[in-house]
Write an enzyme that holds these catalytic residues in place. Structure first.
Site, PDB file in Angstrom:
ATOM      1  CB  SER A  62      -0.910   0.022   1.227  1.00 55.00           C
ATOM      2  OG  SER A  62      -1.668  -1.159   1.290  1.00 55.00           O
TER       3      SER A  62
HETATM    4  N1  SAH Z   1      -0.702  -4.928   3.944  1.00 55.01           N
HETATM    5  C1  SAH Z   1      -0.072  -5.337   2.711  1.00 55.01           C
HETATM    6  C2  SAH Z   1      -0.949  -5.008   1.545  1.00 55.01           C
HETATM    7  C3  SAH Z   1      -1.000  -6.163   0.613  1.00 55.01           C
HETATM    8  S1  SAH Z   1      -2.250  -6.058  -0.637  1.00 55.01           S
HETATM    9  C4  SAH Z   1       1.313  -4.742   2.594  1.00 55.01           C
HETATM   10  O1  SAH Z   1       1.673  -3.876   3.389  1.00 55.01           O
HETATM   11  O2  SAH Z   1       2.085  -5.165   1.725  1.00 55.01           O
HETATM   12  C5  SAH Z   1      -3.543  -7.025   0.092  1.00 55.01           C
HETATM   13  C6  SAH Z   1      -3.215  -8.454   0.424  1.00 55.01           C
HETATM   14  O3  SAH Z   1      -4.419  -9.074   0.855  1.00 55.01           O
HETATM   15  C7  SAH Z   1      -2.692  -9.287  -0.735  1.00 55.01           C
HETATM   16  O4  SAH Z   1      -1.472  -9.856  -0.390  1.00 55.01           O
HETATM   17  C8  SAH Z   1      -3.770 -10.367  -0.928  1.00 55.01           C
HETATM   18  O5  SAH Z   1      -3.242 -11.621  -1.326  1.00 55.01           O
HETATM   19  C9  SAH Z   1      -4.363 -10.443   0.460  1.00 55.01           C
HETATM   20  N2  SAH Z   1      -5.715 -10.992   0.523  1.00 55.01           N
HETATM   21  C10 SAH Z   1      -6.768 -10.789  -0.306  1.00 55.01           C
HETATM   22  N3  SAH Z   1      -7.843 -11.483   0.119  1.00 55.01           N
HETATM   23  C11 SAH Z   1      -7.474 -12.136   1.253  1.00 55.01           C
HETATM   24  C12 SAH Z   1      -8.130 -13.018   2.159  1.00 55.01           C
HETATM   25  N4  SAH Z   1      -9.418 -13.379   1.981  1.00 55.01           N
HETATM   26  N5  SAH Z   1      -7.440 -13.483   3.217  1.00 55.01           N
HETATM   27  C13 SAH Z   1      -6.146 -13.143   3.413  1.00 55.01           C
HETATM   28  N6  SAH Z   1      -5.456 -12.331   2.591  1.00 55.01           N
HETATM   29  C14 SAH Z   1      -6.112 -11.824   1.529  1.00 55.01           C
END
Ligand code: SAH
Length: 215
Positions: A62
């Site tokens: 993000s």
């Molecule tokens: N907080 C992260 C943002 C990653 S983007 C950072 O700082 O890098 C969002 C993430 O949510 C992705 O890695 C995606 O695979 C995950 N995601 C999406 N749906 C999900 C679910 N149902 N359970 C767990 N993770 C999920």
């Protein structure tokens, strides 16, 4: 002029302050964490741009402003047990872990979770417990949580996550369909009443069901 990563980090912190991030603990966490270590090597020079960047498995780390904003509006203390859904690179997890007692974080892409787990070790962050799974279901064995942060966008507020929030607890989650404007929603639980506030328009990757073993 060629700026070092350290200069760029200082510039980013001053941008975040200008954009209204006042929480000193959040700013200190961002100052202390090497964002360049959470992104692909080729993007290293962009680590302190105030922008989301691609990570593995087609996901994104993000934008620093969004990380700072979502963390600040969650109002975390050292006493809190926190759940994060969407570990991704692990960057947001480390910001949360520095401010809370214990962080539980769930990711549905195994390669991402493995990478994030390496980073927690490398940075000596010991108060994080990880789970490979579908975070829409939360983590019933560890519930209830003082705070919940979801870092992927959902069309609806997942009911199971609401149930795992303590009375007095707070959850922040981006809500909205892909391709449309999504909004960061803050939900505060008072007994069985949930108060919702719409805080900011954003763009997030989707919250999806199921799990993925390979990238
Ligand atoms: N907080 C992260 C943002 C990653 S983007 C950072 O700082 O890098 C969002 C993430 O949510 C992705 O890695 C995606 O695979 C995950 N995601 C999406 N749906 C999900 C679910 N149902 N359970 C767990 N993770 C999920």
């Amino acid at each position: 002029m060629i700026l070092s990563l350290l200069d760029k980090k200082a510039r980013l912190l001053s941008e975040l302050r200008d954009e209204g991030i006042k929480d000193k603990d959040v700013l200190a966490a961002i100052a202390a964490i090497p964002r360049e270590d959470f992104i692909p090597k080729a993007l290293r020079s962009q680590a302190y741009e105030n922008a989301a960047l691609p990570i593995n498995s087609g996901q994104t780390i993000s934008q620093p402003f969004v990380v700072a904003f979502m963390t600040a509006v969650l109002g975390i203390s050292k006493k809190h047990k926190v759940l994060e859904v969407g570990t991704g690179s692990g960057y947001q997890s480390v910001v949360l872990a520095k401010l809370c007692r214990r962080l539980f974080t769930i990711e549905r892409h195994l390669p991402l979770l493995n990478g994030a787990t390496e980073m927690f070790k490398k940075l000596n962050v010991f108060n994080v417990t990880t789970l490979f799974g579908n975070g829409m279901k939360g983590w019933p064995e560890q519930a209830p949580f003082d705070r919940i942060m979801v870092t992927a966008a959902s069309e609806e507020i997942p009911e199971l996550l609401l149930q795992q929030l303590k009375v007095g607890g707070i959850m922040v989650i981006p809500i909205g369909a892909q391709g449309k404007t999504q909004h960061i929603i803050r939900i505060t639980r008072r007994e069985d009443e949930f108060m919702e506030e719409n805080l900011m328009p954003v763009k997030f990757v989707p919250l999806l069901p199921g799990i993925v073993h390979e990238s």
